[in-house]
Every structure is written in C-alpha cells, then in structure tokens.
Design a protein around this motif. Structure first.
Motif, PDB file in Angstrom:
ATOM      1  N   PHE A  35       0.929  -1.198   0.120  1.00  0.00           N
ATOM      2  CA  PHE A  35      -0.066   0.043   0.247  1.00  0.00           C
ATOM      3  C   PHE A  35       0.937   1.207  -0.175  1.00  0.00           C
ATOM      4  CE2 PHE A  35      -4.491  -1.274   1.834  1.00  0.00           C
ATOM      5  CZ  PHE A  35      -4.338  -2.373   0.800  1.00  0.00           C
ATOM      6  N   GLU A  36       0.108   2.447  -0.320  1.00  0.00           N
ATOM      7  CA  GLU A  36       0.941   3.707  -0.425  1.00  0.00           C
ATOM      8  C   GLU A  36       1.620   3.979   1.011  1.00  0.00           C
ATOM      9  OE1 GLU A  36       1.564   5.835  -3.227  1.00  0.00           O
ATOM     10  OE2 GLU A  36       0.538   4.004  -4.424  1.00  0.00           O
ATOM     11  N   GLY A  74     -13.344   4.600  -4.670  1.00  0.00           N
ATOM     12  CA  GLY A  74     -12.291   3.719  -5.171  1.00  0.00           C
ATOM     13  C   GLY A  74     -12.013   2.660  -4.322  1.00  0.00           C
ATOM     14  N   TYR A  97     -10.534  -3.068  -5.163  1.00  0.00           N
ATOM     15  CA  TYR A  97      -9.830  -3.962  -4.070  1.00  0.00           C
ATOM     16  C   TYR A  97     -10.562  -5.475  -4.024  1.00  0.00           C
ATOM     17  CZ  TYR A  97      -7.196   0.007  -2.926  1.00  0.00           C
ATOM     18  OH  TYR A  97      -6.426   1.252  -2.889  1.00  0.00           O
ATOM     19  N   THR A 151      -8.377  -0.069   2.994  1.00  0.00           N
ATOM     20  CA  THR A 151      -8.304  -0.119   1.379  1.00  0.00           C
ATOM     21  C   THR A 151      -8.823   1.453   1.037  1.00  0.00           C
ATOM     22  OG1 THR A 151     -10.466  -1.001   1.253  1.00  0.00           O
ATOM     23  CG2 THR A 151      -8.750  -2.367   0.887  1.00  0.00           C
ATOM     24  N   ASP A 163      -5.790   3.503   1.389  1.00  0.00           N
ATOM     25  CA  ASP A 163      -4.625   3.483   0.227  1.00  0.00           C
ATOM     26  C   ASP A 163      -5.560   4.142  -0.837  1.00  0.00           C
ATOM     27  OD1 ASP A 163      -2.351   2.225  -0.899  1.00  0.00           O
ATOM     28  OD2 ASP A 163      -3.669   0.922  -2.325  1.00  0.00           O
ATOM     29  N   SER A 164      -6.723   4.147  -0.961  1.00  0.00           N
ATOM     30  CA  SER A 164      -7.445   4.907  -2.076  1.00  0.00           C
ATOM     31  C   SER A 164      -7.152   6.157  -2.008  1.00  0.00           C
ATOM     32  CB  SER A 164      -8.655   4.651  -2.121  1.00  0.00           C
ATOM     33  OG  SER A 164      -9.501   5.173  -3.489  1.00  0.00           O
ATOM     34  N   ALA A 185      -4.713   7.772  -0.380  1.00  0.00           N
ATOM     35  CA  ALA A 185      -3.250   8.142  -0.647  1.00  0.00           C
ATOM     36  C   ALA A 185      -2.863   8.316  -2.065  1.00  0.00           C
ATOM     37  CB  ALA A 185      -2.573   7.165  -0.047  1.00  0.00           C
ATOM     38  N   LYS A 186      -3.709   7.272  -3.089  1.00  0.00           N
ATOM     39  CA  LYS A 186      -3.564   7.248  -4.258  1.00  0.00           C
ATOM     40  C   LYS A 186      -3.727   8.780  -4.979  1.00  0.00           C
ATOM     41  CE  LYS A 186      -3.472   2.350  -5.504  1.00  0.00           C
ATOM     42  NZ  LYS A 186      -2.389   1.931  -4.667  1.00  0.00           N
ATOM     43  N   GLN A 187      -4.951   9.067  -4.196  1.00  0.00           N
ATOM     44  CA  GLN A 187      -5.439  10.432  -4.747  1.00  0.00           C
ATOM     45  C   GLN A 187      -4.626  11.799  -4.321  1.00  0.00           C
ATOM     46  OE1 GLN A 187      -9.702  10.561  -3.754  1.00  0.00           O
ATOM     47  NE2 GLN A 187      -9.646   8.242  -3.988  1.00  0.00           N
TER      48      GLN A 187
END
Length: 325
Positions: free
Chosen positions: A88-89, A200, A204, A301, A304-305, A307-309
C-alpha cells in the motif's frame, strides 16, 4: 607629518574593520537591551524520542501465554506489517501506524487488567494482529522483503509520538479492511466515528465476496443458535431485510418466524461484512457481500485509495475520524 598621521589612523581603522568583515555578527534585542552576538553555524542536535510512560509495553503472546516487554514502536512494526499490506501507499501505512499507536494507548488505558500484567495481546480478534520481524520477512517474497520492511519502519518512525485525540484524549481508533464505500457509525458514545464515504474501494479484492449454502445448511446453522426456527422457503418473504444502518449494512431482518440482526447473520455464516443481499435460489441461499470487516473507523483500502489520490496521512485520519486532532 599630517599625511603620516592620516596613514596611521587609516591603518588603525582597517585593523578594527577586518574582524568585523570576517566575523558574521548580528544585533539582537535581549531583555530590552541591544547586544551583539556572533552567529555560529552548527548542526542542531537530533531531538530524542521520548514516549513518556508508553516507551515500552507488555505484549501477551497468546499461543505461548508469555509476556514480552517491547518498545512501543518496535511493537508497531509488527502491528502495521500484520494489519496492512506493505504494498500500500506510504501515506496509508503512516495513517495505519498512527491509528495502531492510538488504539494501543487506548487499550492500555482501558483494558481493566484484562490480560493480567500485560497491556495488550497479539490476537486480532481481541486487540491487534502482530507478527515478529523474522516471521514477517519469511512470509514476504524475497525480492520485496527488504523494501517492504523499510516502508513499515518509515511509516512508524516518521510518525513517532503521534496519536489521534478527541477532547484531548486518545480515541478508540477502530479500523477495518474495506468499508464497501461507506463506514459505519457505532453510536453516540463515539462522536468521532461517523458514517463517511470513500471512493475507489471497489478496485480492491476485499470489496466483494459471495457465500452460498444449501437451504438445509441454512436452516441447520440458524437452528444451532435458535432451536425454535420455523421457515417456509416457498413464501416470498421467508427471508426479508427489514432495516438498514446509515452505512447501508443490514441492521435487522426477518428469517421465518425470527427477527435477527445483520451482525448475527454475518457471524453465523462467516460473511465478510453485514452489508449483504440475499438471493433465495431453487436449492440454495446465496449471500452477495460488500466490504470486509465491521465497517467502523478507518478503512484500510479506503486509506490506500485516498493516498493514491494524493492525500497525506493526517488528511486520511481526519477523513475517517471526525473532529479529531
């Protein structure tokens, strides 16, 4: 003669000027008076990390029934690496580290000697999951294990001493795998745990799952808990969801002559969450489940979503825990 005197005065002035040129000085006001200080560049001492009374904790290993005294951040390496995928991020891992640290302190302050002399145990069903470094490295792919462990250490060490508070007290920092798109509010005792949405999470594998049992298995499993069950599957309303929670989980449902909670059905049939739909088929009963876990607090999750943003760990924390510092 006058020229000689002038040269001498110039030399005296020059001698006085040279130290000023080559010494960086500044004028400061201290206690109302102007003083001259030499500015000396030096490396600032590294701030030592002190966790006050939480510098070490006593960890109960349930399998061996032994208690280990361990530094809190070393303990958190094992928690974070056990609770969240290292792939994960990094900002999600940092959020997990802060949540786990907060949860640990909350447990220590509120365990009422549940584990005897120990502060917390390594059983995820009771406290938090934990794994030793040696076991964790062994379970990771050899090509990734050093990179993954470095990420875990960075997540914990870069957030040293940081906890989540509400009204200046550590919160009960619940977390779970996947909210299915919206978290759950457990009630007024936890004002910082509200229903919030995260986009998001459907990307997963934890997002959706299915469980199918025969009608006979369905009846038998219910009867193990409720011997008075009477159900006729030929009736259209033999199983009917009667109430949902704010987070879209099943709160109550009618099963034959019984009124049961969604949480009880989840536990009886081993569903990943209480967010489910029921399909009565010719010979089977099928559960279509969304999300993984109780749905309260931070979704891993979801973190993590976010963080991806581009969200930072503190933004992730404040997204899932309302009104906290």
């Amino acid at each position: 003669m006058k020229r000689i005197v002038a040269y001498m005065l110039f030399l005296i002035f020059l001698c006085m000027l040279i130290p000023i040129i080559f010494t960086n000085r500044r004028i400061e006001k201290v206690n109302g008076e102007l003083v001259e200080n030499e500015e000396v560049k030096q490396e600032q001492p590294k701030e030592e990390y002190s966790y006050k009374q939480y510098g070490t904790i006593k960890l109960l290993h349930e399998k061996t029934n032994t208690v280990e005294e361990i530094k809190i951040d070393e303990y958190l390496y094992g928690v974070v690496s056990s609770e969240m995928p290292a792939s994960f991020e990094i900002e999600a891992l940092k959020a997990q580290a802060v949540a786990a640290r907060t949860y640990t302190i909350y447990k220590i302050n509120n365990n009422d000697k549940k584990h005897g002399e120990a502060d917390i145990c390594d059983n995820s069903a009771c406290c938090q999951a934990w794994i030793s470094k040696e076991d964790r490295l062994q379970k990771w792919n050899e090509q990734s294990r050093n990179e993954y462990w470095a990420k875990i250490v960075e997540a914990v060490d870069s957030t040293k001493g940081k906890i989540i508070t509400y009204n200046e007290k550590p919160i009960n920092a619940f977390f779970h795998a996947n909210s299915g798109g919206a978290t759950e509010a457990p009630g007024s005792n936890y004002p910082y745990l509200q229903t919030v949405a995260t986009s998001g999470e459907d990307a997963y594998t934890q997002y959706s799952s299915e469980v199918t049992v025969t009608k006979e298995e369905f009846k038998n499993k219910i009867i193990e808990k409720h011997a008075d069950l009477d159900i006729d599957f030929s009736k259209a309303d033999s199983i009917k969801i009667t109430e949902y929670t704010e987070g879209n989980r099943v709160k109550n449902l009618k099963v034959g002559n019984l009124n049961l909670s969604g949480v009880e059905i989840r536990n009886i049939f081993g569903l990943r969450s209480a967010n489910f739909k029921i399909d009565i088929q010719e010979n089977n009963v099928k559960f279509a489940v969304i999300g993984y876990g109780h749905g309260v607090g931070m979704s891993q999750t979801g973190a993590d979503s976010l963080a991806k943003q581009g969200k930072k760990y503190d933004e992730i924390i404040k997204h899932y825990y309302t009104g906290v510092e």
